[in-house]
Write an enzyme that holds these catalytic residues in place. Structure first.
Site, PDB file in Angstrom:
ATOM      1  N   ASP A 111       0.819  -1.223   0.000  1.00 41.13           N
ATOM      2  CA  ASP A 111       0.000   0.000   0.000  1.00 41.13           C
ATOM      3  C   ASP A 111       0.852   1.274   0.000  1.00 41.13           C
ATOM      4  O   ASP A 111       0.452   2.303   0.539  1.00 41.13           O
ATOM      5  CB  ASP A 111      -0.947   0.053   1.219  1.00 41.13           C
ATOM      6  CG  ASP A 111      -1.794  -1.179   1.320  1.00 41.13           C
ATOM      7  OD1 ASP A 111      -2.323  -1.603   0.275  1.00 41.13           O
ATOM      8  OD2 ASP A 111      -1.915  -1.737   2.423  1.00 41.13           O
ATOM      9  N   GLU A 112       2.014   1.208  -0.592  1.00 35.63           N
ATOM     10  CA  GLU A 112       2.906   2.371  -0.600  1.00 35.63           C
ATOM     11  C   GLU A 112       2.549   3.361  -1.699  1.00 35.63           C
ATOM     12  O   GLU A 112       3.060   4.475  -1.716  1.00 35.63           O
ATOM     13  CB  GLU A 112       4.363   1.926  -0.803  1.00 35.63           C
ATOM     14  CG  GLU A 112       4.932   1.015   0.278  1.00 35.63           C
ATOM     15  CD  GLU A 112       4.782  -0.457  -0.070  1.00 35.63           C
ATOM     16  OE1 GLU A 112       3.990  -0.761  -0.988  1.00 35.63           O
ATOM     17  OE2 GLU A 112       5.437  -1.291   0.563  1.00 35.63           O
ATOM     18  N   ARG A 130       0.003   3.966  -8.368  1.00 35.53           N
ATOM     19  CA  ARG A 130       0.135   5.348  -8.816  1.00 35.53           C
ATOM     20  C   ARG A 130       1.447   5.542  -9.590  1.00 35.53           C
ATOM     21  O   ARG A 130       1.498   6.237 -10.593  1.00 35.53           O
ATOM     22  CB  ARG A 130       0.074   6.201  -7.549  1.00 35.53           C
ATOM     23  CG  ARG A 130       0.265   7.608  -7.681  1.00 35.53           C
ATOM     24  CD  ARG A 130       1.571   8.108  -7.207  1.00 35.53           C
ATOM     25  NE  ARG A 130       1.547   9.550  -7.302  1.00 35.53           N
ATOM     26  CZ  ARG A 130       1.592  10.216  -8.454  1.00 35.53           C
ATOM     27  NH1 ARG A 130       1.690   9.568  -9.578  1.00 35.53           N
ATOM     28  NH2 ARG A 130       1.558  11.524  -8.460  1.00 35.53           N
ATOM     29  N   ASN A 132      -5.738 -10.441  -3.563  1.00 27.74           N
ATOM     30  CA  ASN A 132      -5.811 -10.172  -2.121  1.00 27.74           C
ATOM     31  C   ASN A 132      -5.357  -8.771  -1.744  1.00 27.74           C
ATOM     32  O   ASN A 132      -5.473  -8.356  -0.613  1.00 27.74           O
ATOM     33  CB  ASN A 132      -4.976 -11.198  -1.339  1.00 27.74           C
ATOM     34  CG  ASN A 132      -3.548 -11.291  -1.832  1.00 27.74           C
ATOM     35  OD1 ASN A 132      -3.284 -11.058  -3.007  1.00 27.74           O
ATOM     36  ND2 ASN A 132      -2.650 -11.653  -0.971  1.00 27.74           N
ATOM     37  N   HIS A 172      -4.286  -2.093  -5.968  1.00 30.14           N
ATOM     38  CA  HIS A 172      -3.649  -0.819  -6.294  1.00 30.14           C
ATOM     39  C   HIS A 172      -4.753   0.174  -6.560  1.00 30.14           C
ATOM     40  O   HIS A 172      -5.720  -0.162  -7.235  1.00 30.14           O
ATOM     41  CB  HIS A 172      -2.885  -0.899  -7.602  1.00 30.14           C
ATOM     42  CG  HIS A 172      -1.684  -1.758  -7.538  1.00 30.14           C
ATOM     43  ND1 HIS A 172      -0.762  -1.660  -6.548  1.00 30.14           N
ATOM     44  CD2 HIS A 172      -1.251  -2.703  -8.373  1.00 30.14           C
ATOM     45  CE1 HIS A 172       0.193  -2.530  -6.775  1.00 30.14           C
ATOM     46  NE2 HIS A 172      -0.081  -3.181  -7.873  1.00 30.14           N
ATOM     47  N   ALA A 219      -7.861  -1.123   0.040  1.00 34.14           N
ATOM     48  CA  ALA A 219      -8.534  -0.985  -1.259  1.00 34.14           C
ATOM     49  C   ALA A 219      -9.420  -2.196  -1.547  1.00 34.14           C
ATOM     50  O   ALA A 219     -10.493  -2.074  -2.123  1.00 34.14           O
ATOM     51  CB  ALA A 219      -7.508  -0.813  -2.376  1.00 34.14           C
ATOM     52  N   THR A 237     -10.120  -4.766   1.030  1.00 37.53           N
ATOM     53  CA  THR A 237     -10.826  -5.250   2.214  1.00 37.53           C
ATOM     54  C   THR A 237     -11.547  -4.128   2.968  1.00 37.53           C
ATOM     55  O   THR A 237     -12.381  -4.406   3.818  1.00 37.53           O
ATOM     56  CB  THR A 237      -9.811  -5.872   3.188  1.00 37.53           C
ATOM     57  OG1 THR A 237      -8.841  -4.851   3.495  1.00 37.53           O
ATOM     58  CG2 THR A 237      -9.083  -7.051   2.563  1.00 37.53           C
ATOM     59  N   ASP A 291       2.407  14.798   0.962  1.00 42.24           N
ATOM     60  CA  ASP A 291       1.393  15.828   1.249  1.00 42.24           C
ATOM     61  C   ASP A 291       0.571  15.507   2.495  1.00 42.24           C
ATOM     62  O   ASP A 291       0.044  16.411   3.155  1.00 42.24           O
ATOM     63  CB  ASP A 291       0.458  15.992   0.031  1.00 42.24           C
ATOM     64  CG  ASP A 291      -0.160  14.675  -0.400  1.00 42.24           C
ATOM     65  OD1 ASP A 291       0.621  13.719  -0.654  1.00 42.24           O
ATOM     66  OD2 ASP A 291      -1.396  14.565  -0.467  1.00 42.24           O
ATOM     67  N   SER A 304       5.996  12.075  -4.466  1.00 42.86           N
ATOM     68  CA  SER A 304       4.596  12.209  -4.857  1.00 42.86           C
ATOM     69  C   SER A 304       3.869  13.060  -3.821  1.00 42.86           C
ATOM     70  O   SER A 304       3.989  12.823  -2.620  1.00 42.86           O
ATOM     71  CB  SER A 304       3.983  10.810  -4.961  1.00 42.86           C
ATOM     72  OG  SER A 304       2.613  10.900  -5.182  1.00 42.86           O
TER      73      SER A 304
HETATM   74  P1  GDP Z   1      -0.471   0.332  -3.777  1.00 41.09           P
HETATM   75  O1  GDP Z   1      -1.116  -0.980  -3.562  1.00 41.09           O
HETATM   76  O2  GDP Z   1       0.974   0.321  -3.382  1.00 41.09           O
HETATM   77  O3  GDP Z   1      -0.694   0.887  -5.123  1.00 41.09           O
HETATM   78  O4  GDP Z   1      -1.134   1.361  -2.759  1.00 41.09           O
HETATM   79  P2  GDP Z   1      -2.673   1.688  -2.509  1.00 41.09           P
HETATM   80  O5  GDP Z   1      -3.379   1.806  -3.779  1.00 41.09           O
HETATM   81  O6  GDP Z   1      -3.241   0.807  -1.489  1.00 41.09           O
HETATM   82  O7  GDP Z   1      -2.518   3.076  -1.781  1.00 41.09           O
HETATM   83  C1  GDP Z   1      -2.153   4.189  -2.377  1.00 41.09           C
HETATM   84  C2  GDP Z   1      -3.269   5.203  -2.156  1.00 41.09           C
HETATM   85  O8  GDP Z   1      -2.705   6.458  -1.969  1.00 41.09           O
HETATM   86  C3  GDP Z   1      -4.180   5.346  -3.341  1.00 41.09           C
HETATM   87  O9  GDP Z   1      -5.468   5.719  -2.926  1.00 41.09           O
HETATM   88  C4  GDP Z   1      -3.546   6.459  -4.145  1.00 41.09           C
HETATM   89  O10 GDP Z   1      -4.433   7.138  -4.982  1.00 41.09           O
HETATM   90  C5  GDP Z   1      -3.055   7.323  -3.034  1.00 41.09           C
HETATM   91  N1  GDP Z   1      -1.830   8.049  -3.312  1.00 41.09           N
HETATM   92  C6  GDP Z   1      -0.713   7.612  -3.941  1.00 41.09           C
HETATM   93  N2  GDP Z   1       0.238   8.552  -3.915  1.00 41.09           N
HETATM   94  C7  GDP Z   1      -0.283   9.607  -3.238  1.00 41.09           C
HETATM   95  C8  GDP Z   1       0.231  10.881  -2.836  1.00 41.09           C
HETATM   96  O11 GDP Z   1       1.374  11.229  -3.080  1.00 41.09           O
HETATM   97  N3  GDP Z   1      -0.605  11.675  -2.109  1.00 41.09           N
HETATM   98  C9  GDP Z   1      -1.875  11.336  -1.793  1.00 41.09           C
HETATM   99  N4  GDP Z   1      -2.611  12.181  -1.093  1.00 41.09           N
HETATM  100  N5  GDP Z   1      -2.394  10.143  -2.153  1.00 41.09           N
HETATM  101  C10 GDP Z   1      -1.599   9.294  -2.853  1.00 41.09           C
END
Ligand code: GDP
Length: 425
Positions: free
Chosen positions: A13-14, A18, A38, A41, A300, A302, A334, A413
Site C-alpha cells: 500500500d505504498e 500510482r 488479495n 492498487h 482498497a 478489504t 502531502d 509524490s
Molecule cells: P499500492 O497498492 O501500493 O498501489 O497502494 P494503494 O493503492 O493501497 O494506496 C495508495 C493510495 O494512496 C491510493 O489511494 C492512491 O491514490 C493514493 N496516493 C498515492 N500517492 C499519493 C500521494 O502522493 N498523495 C496522496 N494524497 N495520495 C496518494
C-alpha cells in the site's frame, strides 16, 4: 530504455499503482508477476478512480501490452468481476492489450473456503488473511495440485484432472474442517461462468516477452505488496504466500532470462500495515486516527482500517536492501503537511540493545521503536512540482530519509493524480 520493476519497500500500500500508472508512459509492456486479488492498487487518472487487484496498471494506456505472468494467483471469478468493473468505465480489454500466461495456475473454488476455514480454526492466532484463498492456492501450487490456465484448452483432460483434484480436496474439506464437499456440478458452473470468459486472453506470454525483448521493447514489472510481505524475506508468517521482491520478477513474469535494470522502490512518507503481526513503529490513539483519516488509510480490497505509524527507517533500509532498489519514489508526502512535528522511527530497541538492523522475525515481537521528531512544514504542498519549491523542512525530511536508507529518492509524490509528482533526476 532499460527494463524496470516497481516494488513495495515496506508492508504494501505504498502507492505502487500510482507510480506504475505514471511510468507506463515510457514502457511497452507491463507485467504482474506474483500475488493475486488479495491486495489492490488504487489508480486515479482521467478515466476515473480504479481499485485494481490483478489487472496490470498499464491497461489505461493505449498501446501497452499487459501481462499476467505464471507467478500470479489467477482467480477466474474475481478476475472476471474486475474486468467488468473497468470495462464499465470505458476501459477496453482485448486479447491484444491483455494477455494471461498459459502457465498461470488457477485459484480453484475451494481455495477461498479453505482460507476462511483455516483462519476460523486459528481463532485468536489468525494470520490476518484476506480470505481470498491465496495461501491455500500457493500451497497447492507447490504440491502441483492446481490447474494451469492453458489446460482450459483441453476440456477432456481438464475435467479428469479437476475430478482428481476435487476428490483429493474433498477429503480435507469434509474430514479436517467438517465442511461441505465440492461437486462436479459446482466445477462445471465455475468453468462456464468464469473460466470461459478469461480463455480468449490466455496465451504463451513467455513468447510475447521474448519477442518484446528481441524487439527492444521496454518492460515494466509491477509488484504487489512489499518487501516485508515477501514469503522468504518478510515477517514470517505475516507475509503473503508469494515473492514480492524484484529478483523474482523475471521468473514470475514468464521469461527467467530477462534482466531488471532499474528497481524503483516505493516508500510511503509514513508507515501503514494491514492485518496482524508485529508492527514496531505503530502509533495509537488520536495521533494515529488523524494520520489514518488524512491519508485515507483503509484497504482498497478489504476496506479494513490500516494500522499506521511514522516512517520506519529500520524496516525501510532493510526493504531497500532485499529489493536491491536502485531508486526510490517517496509517496504521500502531502499527507504530513498538517503535522507540526513529524515522527520518524530511527532505531529499534531489541533485548535492551539499540539497533539499526532489522531483526529476525521472532525478535520483532519484543522490539520497541526509537522515535525522533522533525519540524513539520504546516503548509499545503500538493501543488508543488519542483524540489526547490518545497518548504525547507520538507526538503530536510526527504534528504534525511535518503541518507538513512542509502538510496536516491528520485520521485516525490504529493497527490494521487498523475501530475502530482516532483522529479529529482
Ligand atoms: P499500492 O497498492 O501500493 O498501489 O497502494 P494503494 O493503492 O493501497 O494506496 C495508495 C493510495 O494512496 C491510493 O489511494 C492512491 O491514490 C493514493 N496516493 C498515492 N500517492 C499519493 C500521494 O502522493 N498523495 C496522496 N494524497 N495520495 C496518494
Amino acid at each position: 530504455m532499460a527494463n524496470c520493476a516497481i516494488v513495495g519497500i515496506n508492508w504494501g500500500d505504498e502507492g505502487k499503482g500510482r507510480m506504475v500508472d505514471l511510468l507506463t508512459e515510457d514502457y511497452d509492456v507491463v507485467v504482474r508477476f506474483q500475488g493475486g486479488g488479495n491486495a489492490g492498487h488504487t489508480v486515479v487518472n482521467d478515466k476515473g478512480k480504479f481499485a485494481l487487484h490483478l489487472l496490470p496498471s498499464g491497461i489505461f494506456r493505449d498501446g501497452v501490452v499487459n501481462i499476467l505472468g505464471n507467478g500470479v494467483a489467477l482467480d477466474p471469478e474475481s478476475f472476471v468481476r474486475e474486468m467488468q468493473n473497468v470495462t464499465e468505465k470505458g476501459v477496453s480489454l482485448t486479447p491484444e492489450n491483455l494477455k494471461i500466461s498459459d502457465r498461470a495456475s488457477l485459484l480453484l473454488p475451494w481455495h477461498r473456503d479453505l482460507d476462511a476455514l483455516e483462519e476460523m480454526r486459528l481463532a485468536d492466532k489468525q494470520y490476518g488473511s484476506t480470505k481470498q484463498g491465496i495461501a491455500p492456492f500457493y500451497s497447492d501450487k507447490y504440491q502441483k495440485k492446481t490447474i494451469l490456465a492453458g489446460e482450459l484448452f483441453y476440456p477432456e483432460e481438464l475435467r479428469s484432472h479437476l475430478k482428481d483434484l476435487m476428490e483429493w480436496k474433498n477429503l480435507t474439506l469434509t474430514r479436517v474442517y467438517n465442511a461441505p464437499a465440492v461437486t462436479m456440478e459446482d466445477l462445471e458452473a465455475w468453468l462456464k461462468n468464469a473460466c470461459e470468459k478469461i480463455k480468449p486472453f490466455i496465451c504463451d506470454t513467455g513468447e510475447v516477452l521474448k519477442e518484446a525483448q528481441k524487439n527492444g521493447k521496454r518492460i515494466l514489472f509491477e509488484a504487489q505488496l512489499g518487501s516485508l510481505r515477501d514469503l522468504d524475506f518478510g515477517i514470517i508468517p505475516y507475509t503473503t504466500s508469494s515473492n514480492t521482491i524484484a529478483a523474482y520478477a523475471p521468473i514470475g513474469a514468464g521469461c527467467p532470462s530477462l534482466k531488471v535494470d532499474d528497481i524503483v522502490g516505493v516508500v510511503k512518507a509514513y508507515s501503514t500495515c494491514v492485518g496482524e503481526g508485529p508492527f514496531v513503529c505503530e502509533m495509537f490513539g488520536e495521533e494515529a486516527d488523524k494520520l489514518r483519516e488524512a491519508g485515507d488509510e483503509f484497504g482498497a480490497t478489504t476496506h479494513r482500517p490500516r494500522r499506521v505509524g511514522p516512517l520506519d527507517i529500520v524496516a525501510t533500509r532493510y526493504g531497500v536492501e532485499v529489493q536491491g532498489a536502485t531508486e526510490i519514489a517517496l509517496t504521500k508526502l502531502d499527507i504530513l503537511s498538517s503535522m507540526e512535528q513529524i515522527p520518524v522511527c530511527t532505531h529499534y530497541i531489541v533485548n535492551g540493545v539499540k539497533t539499526d538492523r532489522f531483526p529476525f522475525p521472532t525478535l520483532l515481537n519484543s522490539a520497541e521503536p526509537v522515535i525522533e521528531y522533525f519540524d513539520g512544514w504546516m503548509t499545503d504542498i500538493s501543488g508543488v512540482r519542483r524540489f526547490e519549491d518545497l518548504p525547507a523542512a520538507a526538503q530536510r525530511y526527504i534528504k534525511y530519509v535518503e541518507e538513512q536508507i542509502a538510496c536516491p529518492i528520485t520521485y516525490v509524490s504529493v497527490g494521487p493524480e498523475r501530475e502530482s509528482i516532483i522529479l529529482r533526476k
